[in-house]
Design a protein around this motif. Structure first.
Motif, PDB file in Angstrom:
ATOM      1  N   GLY A  53       4.467  17.822 -13.912  1.00 46.64           N
ATOM      2  CA  GLY A  53       5.704  18.525 -14.244  1.00 46.64           C
ATOM      3  C   GLY A  53       5.961  18.558 -15.740  1.00 46.64           C
ATOM      4  O   GLY A  53       6.326  19.600 -16.302  1.00 46.64           O
ATOM      5  N   SER A  54       5.762  17.444 -16.414  1.00 48.16           N
ATOM      6  CA  SER A  54       5.942  17.388 -17.868  1.00 48.16           C
ATOM      7  C   SER A  54       4.935  18.284 -18.573  1.00 48.16           C
ATOM      8  O   SER A  54       5.279  18.974 -19.549  1.00 48.16           O
ATOM      9  N   LEU A  58       0.826  -1.200   0.000  1.00 46.23           N
ATOM     10  CA  LEU A  58       0.000   0.000   0.000  1.00 46.23           C
ATOM     11  C   LEU A  58       0.865   1.256   0.000  1.00 46.23           C
ATOM     12  O   LEU A  58       0.589   2.206  -0.744  1.00 46.23           O
ATOM     13  N   LYS A  59       1.933   1.253   0.788  1.00 46.16           N
ATOM     14  CA  LYS A  59       2.830   2.415   0.819  1.00 46.16           C
ATOM     15  C   LYS A  59       3.475   2.634  -0.550  1.00 46.16           C
ATOM     16  O   LYS A  59       3.562   3.767  -1.023  1.00 46.16           O
ATOM     17  N   ILE A  60       3.933   1.555  -1.169  1.00 45.27           N
ATOM     18  CA  ILE A  60       4.564   1.659  -2.487  1.00 45.27           C
ATOM     19  C   ILE A  60       3.563   2.172  -3.511  1.00 45.27           C
ATOM     20  O   ILE A  60       3.894   3.019  -4.346  1.00 45.27           O
ATOM     21  N   ALA A  61       2.330   1.676  -3.462  1.00 45.82           N
ATOM     22  CA  ALA A  61       1.308   2.093  -4.427  1.00 45.82           C
ATOM     23  C   ALA A  61       0.990   3.580  -4.276  1.00 45.82           C
ATOM     24  O   ALA A  61       0.876   4.308  -5.272  1.00 45.82           O
ATOM     25  N   ILE A  62       0.877   4.059  -3.033  1.00 46.04           N
ATOM     26  CA  ILE A  62       0.585   5.482  -2.805  1.00 46.04           C
ATOM     27  C   ILE A  62       1.739   6.352  -3.300  1.00 46.04           C
ATOM     28  O   ILE A  62       1.528   7.356  -3.989  1.00 46.04           O
ATOM     29  N   ILE A  63       2.955   5.959  -2.986  1.00 46.16           N
ATOM     30  CA  ILE A  63       4.126   6.722  -3.448  1.00 46.16           C
ATOM     31  C   ILE A  63       4.188   6.710  -4.971  1.00 46.16           C
ATOM     32  O   ILE A  63       4.469   7.742  -5.601  1.00 46.16           O
ATOM     33  N   ALA A  64       3.919   5.573  -5.593  1.00 46.86           N
ATOM     34  CA  ALA A  64       3.952   5.473  -7.054  1.00 46.86           C
ATOM     35  C   ALA A  64       2.931   6.407  -7.691  1.00 46.86           C
ATOM     36  O   ALA A  64       3.226   7.074  -8.686  1.00 46.86           O
ATOM     37  N   VAL A  65       1.728   6.481  -7.109  1.00 49.72           N
ATOM     38  CA  VAL A  65       0.707   7.387  -7.650  1.00 49.72           C
ATOM     39  C   VAL A  65       1.192   8.827  -7.590  1.00 49.72           C
ATOM     40  O   VAL A  65       1.059   9.586  -8.559  1.00 49.72           O
ATOM     41  N   PHE A  66       1.794   9.234  -6.464  1.00 59.11           N
ATOM     42  CA  PHE A  66       2.291  10.600  -6.350  1.00 59.11           C
ATOM     43  C   PHE A  66       3.463  10.867  -7.302  1.00 59.11           C
ATOM     44  O   PHE A  66       3.560  11.942  -7.890  1.00 59.11           O
TER      45      PHE A  66
END
Length: 158
Positions: A144-145, A128-136
């Motif tokens: 940014g692009s 869950l932590k990885i998924a949230i960080i990946a979304v951000f």
């Protein structure tokens, strides 16, 4: 039997070439699904990709630093496309015949095959932590692009 076939480099090169050829074959097949009109036009581009990948992997194997394989493959492909490099216009013309969307499925499949047991265990524990960080990260990269693209469009008046 020659000395080249006895060295430990030869089996490694054969296995890498086989895996790379499988990826190229899957990319070739995926061009049918992408609706490529003239399938023979993509063969030189696929051959160039095959050569660049093999050369990049060989540099990575013999180069003493711990830089990843992808670094060397990317550097070779980038340098081959630089204006002023002999053959760069031809290189870009051949690669341009390839569909950008077609190789996505084989690339994602190989990325999934590259996961190790440790990676799966890490993801299970921190999923869950990885998924949230990946979304951000994805959202930040996209925004940014988009901001940079908008600034360039405004600056150039396009």
């Amino acid at each position: 039997m020659s000395d080249a076939t006895r060295s430990p480099f030869w089996p490694w090169l054969q296995s890498i070439a086989s895996i790379t050829m499988l990826a190229i074959l899957l990319t070739f097949i995926s061009h049918f699904a992408a609706g490529t009109d003239d399938i023979l036009k993509i063969l030189p581009g696929l051959g160039l990709i095959f050569c660049v990948v093999l050369l990049g992997l060989m540099i990575s194997r013999f180069e003493p630093s711990d830089l990843p394989d992808l670094f060397w493959v990317s550097i070779l492909a980038t340098v081959a496309g630089f204006p002023g490099v002999p053959g760069s216009a031809w290189f870009i013309a051949q690669i341009s015949e390839l569909s950008f969307v077609a190789p996505i499925t084989p690339v994602l499949a190989f990325a999934a095959l590259g996961l190790r047991r440790d990676d799966v265990a890490t993801f299970r524990n921190n999923g869950l932590k990885i998924a949230i960080i990946a979304v951000f990260v994805f959202l930040g990269t996209f925004v940014g692009s988009a901001l940079i693209a908008q600034a360039v469009i405004i600056a150039t008046g396009a």
